[in-house]
Design a protein around this motif. Sequence first.
Motif, PDB file in Angstrom:
ATOM      1  N   ASP A  25       0.679  -1.353   0.128  1.00 48.21           N
ATOM      2  CA  ASP A  25       0.070   0.195  -0.078  1.00 48.21           C
ATOM      3  C   ASP A  25       0.810   1.293   0.048  1.00 48.21           C
ATOM      4  OD1 ASP A  25      -2.211  -1.743   0.252  1.00 48.21           O
ATOM      5  OD2 ASP A  25      -2.310  -1.545   2.426  1.00 48.21           O
ATOM      6  N   ASP A  73      -2.531   4.408  -7.478  1.00 50.81           N
ATOM      7  CA  ASP A  73      -2.889   4.978  -6.013  1.00 50.81           C
ATOM      8  C   ASP A  73      -3.546   3.941  -5.132  1.00 50.81           C
ATOM      9  OD1 ASP A  73      -2.920   6.599  -3.944  1.00 50.81           O
ATOM     10  OD2 ASP A  73      -4.608   7.971  -4.992  1.00 50.81           O
ATOM     11  N   GLY A  74      -3.196   3.921  -4.005  1.00 51.94           N
ATOM     12  CA  GLY A  74      -3.614   2.958  -2.913  1.00 51.94           C
ATOM     13  C   GLY A  74      -2.794   1.791  -2.727  1.00 51.94           C
ATOM     14  N   GLU A 121       3.873  10.122   3.147  1.00 47.68           N
ATOM     15  CA  GLU A 121       4.364   9.867   2.003  1.00 47.68           C
ATOM     16  C   GLU A 121       5.996  10.142   2.117  1.00 47.68           C
ATOM     17  OE1 GLU A 121       4.548  12.054  -2.672  1.00 47.68           O
ATOM     18  OE2 GLU A 121       3.109  12.747  -1.143  1.00 47.68           O
ATOM     19  N   SER A 177       0.093   7.663  -1.225  1.00 52.16           N
ATOM     20  CA  SER A 177       0.000   8.721  -2.416  1.00 52.16           C
ATOM     21  C   SER A 177       0.054   8.284  -3.588  1.00 52.16           C
ATOM     22  CB  SER A 177       1.044  10.028  -2.010  1.00 52.16           C
ATOM     23  OG  SER A 177       2.420   9.379  -2.347  1.00 52.16           O
ATOM     24  N   PRO A 178      -0.524   9.101  -4.619  1.00 46.49           N
ATOM     25  CA  PRO A 178      -0.017   8.408  -6.208  1.00 46.49           C
ATOM     26  C   PRO A 178       1.288   8.276  -6.082  1.00 46.49           C
ATOM     27  CG  PRO A 178      -1.544  10.463  -6.045  1.00 46.49           C
ATOM     28  CD  PRO A 178      -0.973  10.544  -4.624  1.00 46.49           C
ATOM     29  N   ALA A 236      -1.080  11.176 -12.424  1.00 54.31           N
ATOM     30  CA  ALA A 236      -0.580  10.729 -11.165  1.00 54.31           C
ATOM     31  C   ALA A 236      -0.336   9.181 -10.708  1.00 54.31           C
ATOM     32  CB  ALA A 236      -1.623  10.842 -10.100  1.00 54.31           C
TER      33      ALA A 236
END
Length: 670
Positions: free
Chosen positions: A214, A235-236, A643, A217-218, A232
């Motif tokens: 995980d 994500d996730g 991040e 952030s992008p 981007a």
Amino acid sequence: MQVSSPMKYLFAAVATAPLLAGMAHAQAEDEVRIEQPVIVTLPGPQRTAGEMVSNVAALDRKALVEDMSSTLGDTLDRQPGVASTSFGQGASRPVLRGLGAERVQVLTNGIGVIDVSAASPDHQVAADGIDAVKVEILRGPAALVYGGQAIGGVVNVIDGLIMEDLPKRPLAGEAYAASNSVNDGTEAGGRVQGVLGPLVGTLTASTRDFGNYDIPSPAQSDRLRAENGEPAGPDGELPNSFVQTNSVAGGLSWVGEKGFLGGAVRQQSSQYGLPLEETAFIDLKQTRYDMRGGLNVDNGFFTDITASASVADYEHTEFEAPGEPGTIFKTDGFEGRIEAGHVLGPLQGEFGIQYADSSLDAIGDEAFITPTDTKSVGVFLYESHDFESGLGIEGGLRGEQVDLDNEGAGKVSFDLVSGSAGVHKHWDSGWFLGTQVSWAERAPNQSELFADGPHLATEQYEVGDATLGKERGLNFEGTARWENDAMSFGANLFLTDFSDFIYLAATGAELDDLPVFEFRQQDAQFTGGELFANYQLLDGPLTADWKFDAGLDFVKAEFDDGSDVPYVPPVTLNAGAEADWGALALGAKLTWAGDQDSPGVGQLATDGYVTADLHADLDIARYGFGRTGTKLFLEARNVSDEEVRMATSVLKDSVPQPGRNIRAGIRYLF
């Protein structure tokens, strides 16, 4: 006068030294002692970390389990002066004081890992802390006895398969297991050791199965998106960031009153995804054979003689997709060392000889280097003496010849000379002052000389230069430390002046739709240091025994033309606190990394970050489960889901570090 950020912290440390000393004095009556680890990687007589001018460190098994990550570099990156090249979860190498790859020698039991990890940041190191008993980090002149490739330092992974002394227990072992939420991953390792008369047998095994991790952030950083207008990205969860590793090893040793002899074999395999490529992954295998023996002579001149030898067969295949093998990297190698400890008048030391012979072959579309054989032979001498007054001197010399024979470019040879000298002084008051100077020479490696091809993992077309000369470094280092039974603090400052520093530079051209990078040479200067402090307090607030530690490291690296050396870590502060009630221990760790605003030509700046980790340990040995050291543990890493992008990583703008992770496990000793 404006003061740079690193110097502000240095001045602050100096200004608070009297206060810290007073705090330590107030606790002098408490029966507490900060133990300094014995560093076995050092040449000559046994010494602890506190007896060295350089900043050396050691992580025992307990510390390794607490800091365990999926790769060696990421496991060590909280240590003072250590960062990681961090190529997703699958690969990373340690960076010492801004120097990495070909300038940091990674060893297994004092012998090179015999892999291709220095050739590219996406290549995994064939050594892992998951089944190690200890990892030692050695910087400075003492590292030079391991050759020019150790110009930045040495990381020695000690697996404990060959025993030099009889264990205290006839049968002992450890089982370790943990689960991780950030990648739905599991990890486990085990060790069993038995004694039968003078024979000691050891078996170890480990496994790791981490899925895609995980990310908070992008994948693409804000700076990268602003630079080229890219989307981007995912994500996730970071696609294709999985890693799976397995190892099994065994060793058998004979231990007598005046010597030992043993052998070991290790097989390990790994599969891990390359995050920049949708389905590409690496499948790695290595088989390694080790032998080591030693004899205590003690005849007035010789004190002991130790011989070590390793043979390894390494291969990894870079798959473009499942069932579609691409480039294959192979290396076979032999390395051996003979070391003789001796006493010569007032001097104690060690001299020896080291020989290494390896071949590297790359086959396939991404074979950016043609077959190359590398041979080296080196002789070394290291001497030290401690006077009754507390004054100590040390110094060493190493001569080495390195021959590289490339299938297309032919043969090149390098004659290398390295040397060091240092002096230090102990005082009964607890102060230690020392300074040292060293000269080191390094031969360019296979990639720097002969690379010519696309390297998709780093999105570069690399071009070597067979006319490159040797790299030379003049290093000055000083240290000041103070300690008593409850506290220690100090600082190491260094300056390394490189002549003909080898680096990879963008040319502005393109080949095969990739930007062309070529290896060049230019003078460069690295300056920096580490500040560190430890404090222990028995029966403190909340009736707990408390431990506090902090370390700050900084390095600035510039080329002679005024431009910045790329992939240098920013100013970084690590601090921790732990409260121990015996059965239960609770702790927290904080990491603050500053912005890297001097990223080097063609590189984007990197934002700083702050992360917090929490941990809890339950000592279940107190309740009859296992022997002393058996614990259940629960951790929360990167609690705030920050991040994090590593300035030392070639993937920093497209592959962030993992987000929040809940890690739970057990370490069981029997």
